[in-house]
Every structure is written in structure tokens, then in C-alpha cells.
Write an enzyme that holds these catalytic residues in place. Structure first.
Site, PDB file in Angstrom:
ATOM      1  N   HIS A   1       0.791  -1.331   0.115  1.00 56.10           N
ATOM      2  CA  HIS A   1      -0.014  -0.098   0.200  1.00 56.10           C
ATOM      3  C   HIS A   1       0.878   1.439   0.028  1.00 56.10           C
ATOM      4  O   HIS A   1       0.916   2.076   0.738  1.00 56.10           O
ATOM      5  CB  HIS A   1      -1.051  -0.076   1.103  1.00 56.10           C
ATOM      6  CG  HIS A   1      -1.746  -1.104   1.075  1.00 56.10           C
ATOM      7  ND1 HIS A   1      -2.979  -1.370   0.508  1.00 56.10           N
ATOM      8  CD2 HIS A   1      -1.818  -2.364   2.037  1.00 56.10           C
ATOM      9  CE1 HIS A   1      -3.613  -2.349   0.835  1.00 56.10           C
ATOM     10  NE2 HIS A   1      -2.965  -3.081   1.574  1.00 56.10           N
TER      11      HIS A   1
ATOM     12  N   HIS B   1       1.993   1.682  -5.816  1.00 57.30           N
ATOM     13  CA  HIS B   1       0.774   1.133  -5.893  1.00 57.30           C
ATOM     14  C   HIS B   1      -0.288   2.280  -6.463  1.00 57.30           C
ATOM     15  O   HIS B   1      -0.951   1.727  -7.203  1.00 57.30           O
ATOM     16  CB  HIS B   1       0.432   0.152  -4.735  1.00 57.30           C
ATOM     17  CG  HIS B   1      -0.989  -0.067  -4.539  1.00 57.30           C
ATOM     18  ND1 HIS B   1      -1.474  -1.045  -5.501  1.00 57.30           N
ATOM     19  CD2 HIS B   1      -1.877   0.180  -3.850  1.00 57.30           C
ATOM     20  CE1 HIS B   1      -2.801  -1.226  -5.043  1.00 57.30           C
ATOM     21  NE2 HIS B   1      -3.229  -0.475  -3.947  1.00 57.30           N
TER      22      HIS B   1
ATOM     23  N   HIS C   1      -6.317   6.391  -2.515  1.00 55.40           N
ATOM     24  CA  HIS C   1      -7.149   5.582  -1.906  1.00 55.40           C
ATOM     25  C   HIS C   1      -6.435   4.855  -1.138  1.00 55.40           C
ATOM     26  O   HIS C   1      -7.003   4.264  -0.136  1.00 55.40           O
ATOM     27  CB  HIS C   1      -7.455   4.389  -3.101  1.00 55.40           C
ATOM     28  CG  HIS C   1      -6.424   3.628  -3.736  1.00 55.40           C
ATOM     29  ND1 HIS C   1      -5.340   3.752  -4.522  1.00 55.40           N
ATOM     30  CD2 HIS C   1      -6.294   2.145  -3.289  1.00 55.40           C
ATOM     31  CE1 HIS C   1      -4.563   2.875  -4.604  1.00 55.40           C
ATOM     32  NE2 HIS C   1      -5.083   1.769  -3.797  1.00 55.40           N
ATOM     33  N   ASP C   2      -4.960   4.801  -1.025  1.00 53.74           N
ATOM     34  CA  ASP C   2      -4.317   4.127   0.262  1.00 53.74           C
ATOM     35  C   ASP C   2      -3.450   5.075   1.005  1.00 53.74           C
ATOM     36  O   ASP C   2      -2.466   4.918   1.548  1.00 53.74           O
ATOM     37  CB  ASP C   2      -3.400   3.035  -0.194  1.00 53.74           C
ATOM     38  CG  ASP C   2      -4.251   1.581  -0.422  1.00 53.74           C
ATOM     39  OD1 ASP C   2      -5.286   1.382   0.079  1.00 53.74           O
ATOM     40  OD2 ASP C   2      -3.708   0.620  -1.061  1.00 53.74           O
TER      41      ASP C   2
END
Length: 186
Positions: A121, A125, A160-161
Site C-alpha cells: 500500500h 501502488h 485510495h491508500d
């Protein structure tokens, strides 16, 4: 793609704003200042050969087999930064949404700096998810999505992470992590 790697000075005065910001935001901006190589953007720190390699890689931004690991290596850990610029340039988001490129560059640098250095993460990524999202929207959905929806999907892929520490919620709960104490329903 060639115009994307322009030389740029630090953010212009017009993109600087006086805000009442939290201590956490100040910490993140301090990270940005240290990361920003004395007011220079990552493209300005690349050698001529590295710039040529980045341009060659970014020409493949619309392809399924995008070489994200190669981009991460040649940009010295800034794959999210360069992928974000390439996707936003390709989709003409800077003009469509009147985005200041320097403000966007600084935003991406702060996001990239706050991705944790864990095995999955991480910011590379996020770059991979962004490029895959771009590919899928370009080839699978084509014109079936509205521009604003595509823009929002790209921002979601980028963040998103964000600050993901590499463990799941169950681990956080069992270890009484501060984040679990704040957000856990149980």
C-alpha cells in the site's frame, strides 16, 4: 508528453494562500519543502538520460502493460507524481477544471510523501492503480463516463491508500491502535 516535463520554478505567488492550518498540515507542508529539493520539482532533478527514459515510459500511459516498476526506478521513487501528471495532461484536466499545474504538483508531492513505505500500500501502488484506472476508463468505458466522474475516479485512485500503514482493521483493533479507537464501531 514532452511538454509535460517542463522546467518550472517553485509554486507561484498566485498559488500560495494564507490559511489557518492544523499542526498536521504544517508537518505535511514541511515534508513537501524537504522533498521538493530546494524548490525544484522532481522532473528538474532528473539527468538528461533519465528525462528521456521518463518521456519514453510516459508515451505508454494508455497501454495495458505500462512499465510502472521501471518508472518508479528511473524517477527515484516518484512514479505517482509522474503518472498523475501524465494522466491529467492526457485527459486535459488542467484546462477542463482550471487546475493550476504548480498547485497540483505540490498536492501530488504531499500525497506521495505521506504514503507509507510498506510493501504493497505505497505510492507506486497508487500510481499503478491510477494508470490502470485510466486505461480501463479509456478503453473499456470510453465515452460512457462523464468527465467529472473520470476526474473524481482519478483522484480516488491517487489517494485510495493514503497513509495506509499496511495492516488491516482487525490488527488495529486487536492492538488498540489509536486509529481503531477513533474509527472502530465495536
Amino acid at each position: 508528453v514532452q511538454g509535460l516535463l517542463r522546467s518550472s520554478s517553485a509554486a507561484t505567488e498566485s498559488s500560495r494562500h494564507s490559511l489557518d492550518v492544523s499542526e498536521e498540515t504544517c508537518r505535511r507542508l514541511t515534508v513537501l519543502q524537504h522533498l521538493n529539493h530546494g524548490g525544484r520539482y522532481p522532473e528538474e532533478t532528473l539527468t538528461q538520460d533519465e528525462r528521456a527514459a521518463v518521456e519514453r515510459i510516459l508515451e505508454k500511459i494508455d497501454q495495458w502493460n505500462f512499465p510502472i516498476f521501471e518508472l518508479e526506478e528511473v524517477t527515484h521513487g516518484h512514479a505517482l507524481y509522474f503518472t498523475s501528471l501524465a494522466v491529467f495532461h492526457r485527459r486535459k484536466f488542467f484546462t477542463a477544471f482550471n487546475l493550476d499545474p504548480d498547485v497540483f504538483r505540490n498536492f501530488i508531492l504531499v500525497i506521495e510523501a505521506n504514503y507509507q513505505p510498506n510493501p504493497y500500500h505505497n505510492s507506486m501502488h497508487a500510481a499503478d492503480v491510477l494508470q490502470t484506472n485510466h486505461y480501463m476508463l479509456l478503453h473499456a468505458l470510453n465515452a460512457k463516463a462523464y468527465e467529472l466522474h473520470i476526474f473524481c475516479s482519478c483522484i480516488a485512485a491517487i489517494i485510495h491508500d493514503f497513509e495506509h500503514n499496511g495492516v488491516n482493521n482487525d490488527f488495529l483493533v486487536k492492538t488498540s491502535h489509536a486509529r481503531a479507537l477513533v474509527y472502530n464501531d465495536g
